[in-house]
Design an enzyme around this catalytic site. Structure first.
Site, PDB file in Angstrom:
ATOM      1  N   CYS A   1       0.864  -1.175   0.000  1.00 43.02           N
ATOM      2  CA  CYS A   1       0.000   0.000   0.000  1.00 43.02           C
ATOM      3  C   CYS A   1       0.907   1.233   0.000  1.00 43.02           C
ATOM      4  O   CYS A   1       2.019   1.193  -0.499  1.00 43.02           O
ATOM      5  CB  CYS A   1      -0.959  -0.028   1.184  1.00 43.02           C
ATOM      6  SG  CYS A   1      -0.136  -0.042   2.792  1.00 43.02           S
ATOM      7  N   MET A   2       0.449   2.322   0.587  1.00 43.28           N
ATOM      8  CA  MET A   2       1.231   3.554   0.553  1.00 43.28           C
ATOM      9  C   MET A   2       2.538   3.431   1.317  1.00 43.28           C
ATOM     10  O   MET A   2       3.567   3.976   0.910  1.00 43.28           O
ATOM     11  CB  MET A   2       0.416   4.707   1.148  1.00 43.28           C
ATOM     12  CG  MET A   2      -0.616   5.264   0.192  1.00 43.28           C
ATOM     13  SD  MET A   2       0.128   6.134  -1.183  1.00 43.28           S
ATOM     14  CE  MET A   2       0.892   7.518  -0.334  1.00 43.28           C
TER      15      MET A   2
END
Length: 520
Positions: A41-42
């Site tokens: 993810c981020m």
């Protein structure tokens, strides 16, 4: 003078930094044969592991590139924004190479074991049973929220990039600079948002078990200009009506129709009939129902957000900023992702994100206070010094899991700092100065390039910066004066050289630190 290098003399060159990081992580998670899935993810490398007992938590935390680890549905290694996107493909390549070099053993089909179980093998089975029980206890609501997050999180890099370009274009337009370039920048910034429904439909079908391209095809109906010629409930449809919510609903419907077709349509006709029925049926429902309904819901979301801050102001900001960290710990913050995206699609920015970002400011202020209060605890102070730069840029996991949450009370006072920062920004929204973000994902100082509002960039930046300052100060003073009991100071303000261990061994705070939590 010779310019010969080790590489030119035939020596093996050092691997690139990101590949070296991936290579350091792989053996500590049990090697390639122990990995079942790889994603990111981020900020996190998310791994599926076969045998949890093979994962070496403390050794992973000791790696310079690793900010922390989180155990949830997947095993998550916090590497930070930017880094994780570069390390993940290197890690995937190493896993593939490892599997090719050592093929997985044949599956056990129920034959009796050739030897008695050792203590380690028994412990591994116990860990597997525990993981299975944990998976069984996952609530349908949280699993649904994870699906929603998996739909929108891959879109964040494009939202950030296009948002920054949009901000740059707005600045150039206001200054009257480069008039021949600004139309091109506007096209670059707006192109993705014009077709975001298609990407949402693609990811939704993928997440719900359908064919991604069929989900994208159905969602594309929403942004097709020709829908303006169609009348529903006495009103003409407009391209984009229903937005991302309509696209999400259309793709979910398409996925279920496709699954039904796969079950009942003969294999000889499947390649022709299934995609045709999937697109036709879900497309008609989208045009004559979902677009109208989702459009009304999207409008209601925008109106409610504006009303909430216009009338509630400081109070609404106080509650939102104060509760965001607990929402993150429970994984419920994922429900806000489609709301942010809807607001960005409708208004060009989300007014909620700058307020929620104040939770990170309270966290930073609390961590600084812990640094000053625990002057003798070398370990905690070292953790804070290494995690603060990331905290200022909006990456809060190292401070949360390494400092405030294990200590307990500083986590609460960090929430207080976030509440006051959110109240500050909310107050100005009530006074008519809307502060928004053109993308989701970043917070802290990293949000400055994405800020937008209704009263000019200077005023927007000043209000957001003021909110951060309030969050830092309140988080600091609340933690400094109320974040520690006398017993806690006696327990933690001691001279220790234990590497990367923010709490005393065997303490209740350490037990709390081991509890799994979810942050996207």
């Amino acid at each position: 003078m010779s310019t010969e290098t080790p590489a030119s003399r035939g020596a093996t060159p050092e691997p690139p930094k990101n590949r070296a990081t991936a290579a350091a992580i792989l053996p500590l998670v049990g090697g390639a044969s122990n990995i079942t899935s790889v994603a990111h993810c981020m900020t996190r490398l998310r791994l599926g592991v076969r045998d949890r007992s093979l994962v070496q938590d403390e050794a992973l935390k000791a790696l310079p590139a690793v900010m922390g680890v989180v155990e949830d549905e997947t095993y998550q290694i916090v590497l930070g924004p930017g880094t994780v996107a570069r390390v993940t493909p290197e890690f995937e390549q190493l896993v593939e190479e490892g599997r090719a070099a050592a093929p997985e053993p044949a599956a056990d089909h129920g034959t009796a074991p050739e030897h008695a179980l050792t203590a380690d093998e028994l412990a591994a089975q116990g860990a597997a049973i525990k993981a299975a029980r944990k998976a069984k206890n996952q609530t349908p609501f949280k699993l649904f929220l994870r699906k929603i997050a998996n739909i929108f999180v891959p879109l964040i890099p494009a939202l950030i990039g296009c948002g920054i370009i949009a901000g740059l274009n707005g600045l150039l337009v206001n200054l009257g600079w480069l008039p021949s370039v600004t139309p091109a920048l506007a096209a670059i910034a707006s192109g993705f948002m014009a077709l975001i429904a298609v990407f949402v439909g693609f990811n939704t079908a993928k997440e719900f078990g359908g064919t991604p391209i069929l989900g994208g095809a159905v969602a594309a109906i929403i942004v097709y200009a020709g829908v303006a010629n169609i009348e529903v409930f006495g009103q003409k449809l407009s391209p984009g009506q229903g937005g991302v919510l309509g696209a999400l609903g259309a793709a979910v419907l398409a996925s279920y129709i496709e699954k039904w077709c796969r079950k009942w349509v003969p294999e000889s006709l499947d390649v022709l009939v299934t995609p045709t029925l999937t697109v036709l049926i879900s497309g008609l429902v989208t045009i004559f129902g979902l677009m109208f309904v989702a459009g009304e819901v999207s409008t209601a979301i925008g109106d409610f957000a504006n009303w909430l801050l216009a009338s509630g102001g400081a109070g609404a900001g106080f509650v939102l900023g104060g509760l965001f960290l607990p929402l993150v710990m429970l994984g419920l913050h994922q429900a806000l992702i489609p709301i942010h995206t809807t607001l960005i699609e409708q208004q060009g920015y989300t007014v909620l994100l700058p307020i929620l970002a104040m939770a990170g400011a309270g966290q930073v202020g609390a961590a600084i206070a812990v640094f000053f209060r625990l002057r003798r605890n070398v370990s905690i102070r070292r953790t804070i010094k290494s995690a603060l730069p990331a905290g200022f840029l909006g990456v809060g996991e190292p401070l949360i899991y390494g400092v405030s949450l294990p200590l307990g009370r500083p986590f609460i006072t960090a929430c207080v700092g976030g509440a006051f920062g959110g109240g500050f920004v909310g107050l100005f929204n009530m006074l008519g100065d809307s502060v928004g973000s053109t993308a989701i994902g970043p917070s802290g100082w990293a949000l400055f390039p994405l800020l937008d509002g209704n009263k000019g960039l200077g005023a927007t930046i000043a209000i957001y910066a003021g909110g951060l300052l309030v969050g830092y100060l309140v988080g600091f003073f609340a933690t400094y004066f109320f974040g520690f009991s006398k017993q806690m100071l006696t327990e933690f303000n001691v001279d220790t050289e234990a590497d990367s261990v923010p709490v005393a061994a065997g303490s209740p705070a350490q037990d709390r630190a081991k509890e799994p939590a979810t942050v996207s």
